[in-house]
Write a protein that holds these residues in place. Structure first.
Motif, mmCIF file in Angstrom:
data_model
loop_
_atom_site.group_PDB
_atom_site.id
_atom_site.type_symbol
_atom_site.label_atom_id
_atom_site.label_comp_id
_atom_site.label_asym_id
_atom_site.label_seq_id
_atom_site.Cartn_x
_atom_site.Cartn_y
_atom_site.Cartn_z
ATOM 1 N N ASP A 220 -76.198 -11.457 14.707
ATOM 2 C CA ASP A 220 -76.179 -10.646 15.920
ATOM 3 C C ASP A 220 -76.311 -9.165 15.572
ATOM 4 O OD1 ASP A 220 -75.319 -10.748 19.004
ATOM 5 O OD2 ASP A 220 -74.351 -9.020 18.061
ATOM 6 N N LEU A 221 -77.260 -8.486 16.199
ATOM 7 C CA LEU A 221 -77.487 -7.072 15.914
ATOM 8 C C LEU A 221 -76.270 -6.236 16.269
ATOM 9 C CD1 LEU A 221 -79.319 -4.722 15.107
ATOM 10 C CD2 LEU A 221 -80.222 -4.724 17.456
ATOM 11 N N GLY A 222 -75.599 -6.559 17.366
ATOM 12 C CA GLY A 222 -74.417 -5.795 17.763
ATOM 13 C C GLY A 222 -73.312 -5.870 16.737
ATOM 14 N N VAL A 223 -73.101 -7.053 16.156
ATOM 15 C CA VAL A 223 -72.081 -7.199 15.118
ATOM 16 C C VAL A 223 -72.464 -6.384 13.892
ATOM 17 C CG1 VAL A 223 -70.875 -8.823 13.612
ATOM 18 C CG2 VAL A 223 -71.414 -9.480 15.961
ATOM 19 N N ARG A 224 -73.741 -6.416 13.532
ATOM 20 C CA ARG A 224 -74.178 -5.629 12.372
ATOM 21 C C ARG A 224 -73.961 -4.140 12.616
ATOM 22 N NH1 ARG A 224 -78.746 -9.152 12.619
ATOM 23 N NH2 ARG A 224 -80.204 -7.430 13.008
ATOM 24 N N GLU A 225 -74.282 -3.685 13.818
ATOM 25 C CA GLU A 225 -74.091 -2.268 14.133
ATOM 26 C C GLU A 225 -72.617 -1.887 14.121
ATOM 27 O OE1 GLU A 225 -76.072 0.108 14.320
ATOM 28 O OE2 GLU A 225 -78.068 -0.714 14.631
ATOM 29 N N ASP A 226 -71.757 -2.752 14.655
ATOM 30 C CA ASP A 226 -70.326 -2.447 14.671
ATOM 31 C C ASP A 226 -69.742 -2.486 13.266
ATOM 32 O OD1 ASP A 226 -70.099 -1.962 17.389
ATOM 33 O OD2 ASP A 226 -69.841 -4.083 17.866
ATOM 34 N N SER A 227 -70.254 -3.371 12.420
ATOM 35 C CA SER A 227 -69.804 -3.401 11.028
ATOM 36 C C SER A 227 -70.243 -2.132 10.301
ATOM 37 C CB SER A 227 -70.368 -4.639 10.320
ATOM 38 O OG SER A 227 -69.904 -5.823 10.938
ATOM 39 N N LYS A 228 -71.450 -1.688 10.584
ATOM 40 C CA LYS A 228 -71.931 -0.431 10.010
ATOM 41 C C LYS A 228 -71.059 0.735 10.458
ATOM 42 C CE LYS A 228 -75.884 2.734 10.217
ATOM 43 N NZ LYS A 228 -77.265 2.934 10.747
ATOM 44 N N SER A 229 -70.747 0.782 11.749
ATOM 45 C CA SER A 229 -69.903 1.864 12.269
ATOM 46 C C SER A 229 -68.534 1.853 11.606
ATOM 47 C CB SER A 229 -69.753 1.733 13.781
ATOM 48 O OG SER A 229 -71.003 1.926 14.430
ATOM 49 N N ALA A 230 -67.991 0.653 11.386
ATOM 50 C CA ALA A 230 -66.691 0.547 10.733
ATOM 51 C C ALA A 230 -66.758 1.078 9.309
ATOM 52 C CB ALA A 230 -66.215 -0.903 10.735
ATOM 53 N N LEU A 231 -67.814 0.726 8.585
ATOM 54 C CA LEU A 231 -67.979 1.215 7.218
ATOM 55 C C LEU A 231 -68.146 2.731 7.191
ATOM 56 C CD1 LEU A 231 -70.360 -1.569 5.880
ATOM 57 C CD2 LEU A 231 -68.057 -1.099 5.027
ATOM 58 N N LEU A 232 -68.934 3.258 8.119
ATOM 59 C CA LEU A 232 -69.109 4.710 8.177
ATOM 60 C C LEU A 232 -67.792 5.404 8.501
ATOM 61 C CD1 LEU A 232 -72.506 4.903 10.117
ATOM 62 C CD2 LEU A 232 -72.130 5.436 7.702
ATOM 63 N N GLY A 233 -67.003 4.797 9.381
ATOM 64 C CA GLY A 233 -65.727 5.385 9.741
ATOM 65 C C GLY A 233 -64.743 5.419 8.587
ATOM 66 N N VAL A 234 -64.769 4.371 7.760
ATOM 67 C CA VAL A 234 -63.890 4.329 6.592
ATOM 68 C C VAL A 234 -64.370 5.319 5.530
ATOM 69 C CG1 VAL A 234 -63.022 2.882 4.717
ATOM 70 C CG2 VAL A 234 -63.233 1.935 7.023
ATOM 71 N N GLY A 235 -65.698 5.437 5.402
ATOM 72 C CA GLY A 235 -66.254 6.347 4.408
ATOM 73 C C GLY A 235 -66.204 5.803 2.992
ATOM 74 N N ASP A 236 -66.132 4.483 2.854
ATOM 75 C CA ASP A 236 -66.089 3.877 1.521
ATOM 76 C C ASP A 236 -67.424 4.085 0.802
ATOM 77 O OD1 ASP A 236 -64.736 1.755 -0.377
ATOM 78 O OD2 ASP A 236 -66.796 1.072 -0.047
ATOM 79 N N THR A 237 -67.358 4.536 -0.445
ATOM 80 C CA THR A 237 -68.577 4.853 -1.195
ATOM 81 C C THR A 237 -69.483 3.637 -1.354
ATOM 82 O OG1 THR A 237 -67.395 6.563 -2.429
ATOM 83 C CG2 THR A 237 -69.482 5.779 -3.348
ATOM 84 N N ARG A 238 -68.889 2.512 -1.700
ATOM 85 C CA ARG A 238 -69.680 1.296 -1.901
ATOM 86 C C ARG A 238 -70.327 0.846 -0.595
ATOM 87 N NH1 ARG A 238 -67.834 -4.099 -2.191
ATOM 88 N NH2 ARG A 238 -65.706 -3.299 -1.977
ATOM 89 N N GLY A 239 -69.582 0.928 0.493
ATOM 90 C CA GLY A 239 -70.135 0.553 1.780
ATOM 91 C C GLY A 239 -71.262 1.471 2.200
ATOM 92 N N LEU A 240 -71.092 2.782 1.986
ATOM 93 C CA LEU A 240 -72.134 3.738 2.348
ATOM 94 C C LEU A 240 -73.397 3.511 1.523
ATOM 95 C CD1 LEU A 240 -69.984 6.999 2.668
ATOM 96 C CD2 LEU A 240 -70.785 5.490 4.499
#
Length: 252
Positions: A220-240
Motif C-alpha cells: 500500500d502506497l499510503g503505508v509506505r509514505e507513513d513509514s517514510k514519514s516516521a523514519l524522517l521524523g526519527v531522523g535515524d541515519t540508517r533509515g534516511l
C-alpha cells in the motif's frame, strides 16, 4: 475475538481522526458558554437515556473530577450511546480509578463504537495497567479498534521505558502483518513516535528495521509514505540512507 463483519459499523477510512471529531459539540464556544457542570452532573443519573448521553457528552468538554464515578457507572449502561459517551467523557477526565472498569468493559462490550472509545480513554489514562488490554485489542479486535489501540499505545511513553519496550513487539507485528492498510499506517506512526524516546539499542534498531521494511515492501502506497514519514521524523541515519537509496533507484 470479534467478528470482522462489525467493520460495517465503523468506517475505517475516517478512524485516523480523533474519536471526538465525529461527535458534534454540544455548544459553540464562540457563541455559547460550556454546559453548567452542576446541571450536567445531575443529568448523569437521569432516568432518560438521552439525558444521560447528553450529560456524558458534556464532560467531553468539561473537566470535573466529580463526574468520574458517574461516568464509570455509565460504562455499563444498557444504552450503547450512553456507554460510548461515558468512555469519551472519561477520556477527557482520566482517572486511575477508571482504568479497571474500562478494561472490564473493553473485554465484554459487544459494540465496536464503545470499544473504540474505551481504547481511546485507556490511552489517555496513561496507566501501566492499560498496556496488556491495548496490545490485546491491537491483535484481536476489529480494524477500527485495532487502529485506535495503536494510537493509544503511544501514551506508554508517558509511563516508563519498560512500558514503551512492551509496546514494540505488538506494534511491529501489526505493522508487518495486519491486513488493513489504515491499521498498518497507524502502527508506523506510533512506532515513529515511540522511537524518538528510545535510546539507540536493540529495541530501537528492531523498530527502525520494521519501518524500513514497511517503506520498502508494503503493497500500500499510503503505508509506505507513513513509514517514510516516521523514519524522517526519527531522523535515524540508517533509515534516511535507505530512503535516499530507494528513491534514487526509482522505487516509487
Amino acid at each position: 475475538m470479534y467478528d470482522e463483519d462489525e467493520l460495517s459499523l465503523l468506517e475505517v477510512e475516517t478512524e485516523l481522526e480523533s474519536p471526538l471529531d465525529l461527535m458534534e459539540p454540544l455548544t459553540n464556544e464562540s457563541e455559547f458558554p460550556k454546559p453548567d457542570p452542576d446541571e450536567m452532573l445531575a443529568l448523569l443519573t437521569d432516568s432518560q437515556p438521552q439525558q444521560r448521553m447528553l450529560a456524558a457528552r458534556a464532560f467531553c468538554d468539561i473537566e470535573d473530577a466529580r463526574a468520574i464515578p458517574h461516568l464509570i457507572n455509565l460504562l455499563t449502561d444498557i444504552c450503547p450511546l450512553v456507554r460510548v459517551s461515558a468512555a469519551y467523557g472519561i477520556g477527557r477526565n482520566p482517572s486511575p480509578e477508571a482504568v479497571e472498569p474500562l478494561i472490564l468493559q473493553l473485554n465484554r462490550d459487544w459494540n465496536g463504537y464503545v470499544r473504540k472509545g474505551v481504547v481511546w480513554a485507556l490511552g489517555n489514562c496513561r496507566d501501566r495497567r492499560s498496556l496488556a488490554p491495548l496490545t490485546d485489542a491491537l491483535k484481536t479486535d476489529i480494524p477500527a479498534v485495532r487502529l485506535w489501540a495503536a494510537s493509544a499505545l503511544v501514551q506508554m511513553v508517558n509511563i516508563s521505558y519498560e512500558a514503551v519496550v512492551g509496546t514494540m513487539p505488538p506494534l511491529i507485528s501489526a505493522l508487518v502483518q495486519d491486513p488493513v492498510a489504515a491499521v498498518r499506517s497507524n502502527c508506523a506512526w506510533a512506532i515513529g513516535q515511540l522511537c524518538r524516546e528510545l535510546p539507540s539499542n536493540v529495541i530501537y534498531a528492531t523498530a527502525i528495521d520494521a519501518l524500513i521494511q514497511a517503506f520498502a515492501e508494503d503493497v500500500d502506497l499510503g503505508v509506505r509514505e507513513d513509514s517514510k514519514s516516521a523514519l524522517l521524523g526519527v531522523g535515524d541515519t540508517r533509515g534516511l540512507q535507505m530512503i535516499e537509496t530507494l528513491e534514487q533507484e526509482g522505487w516509487f
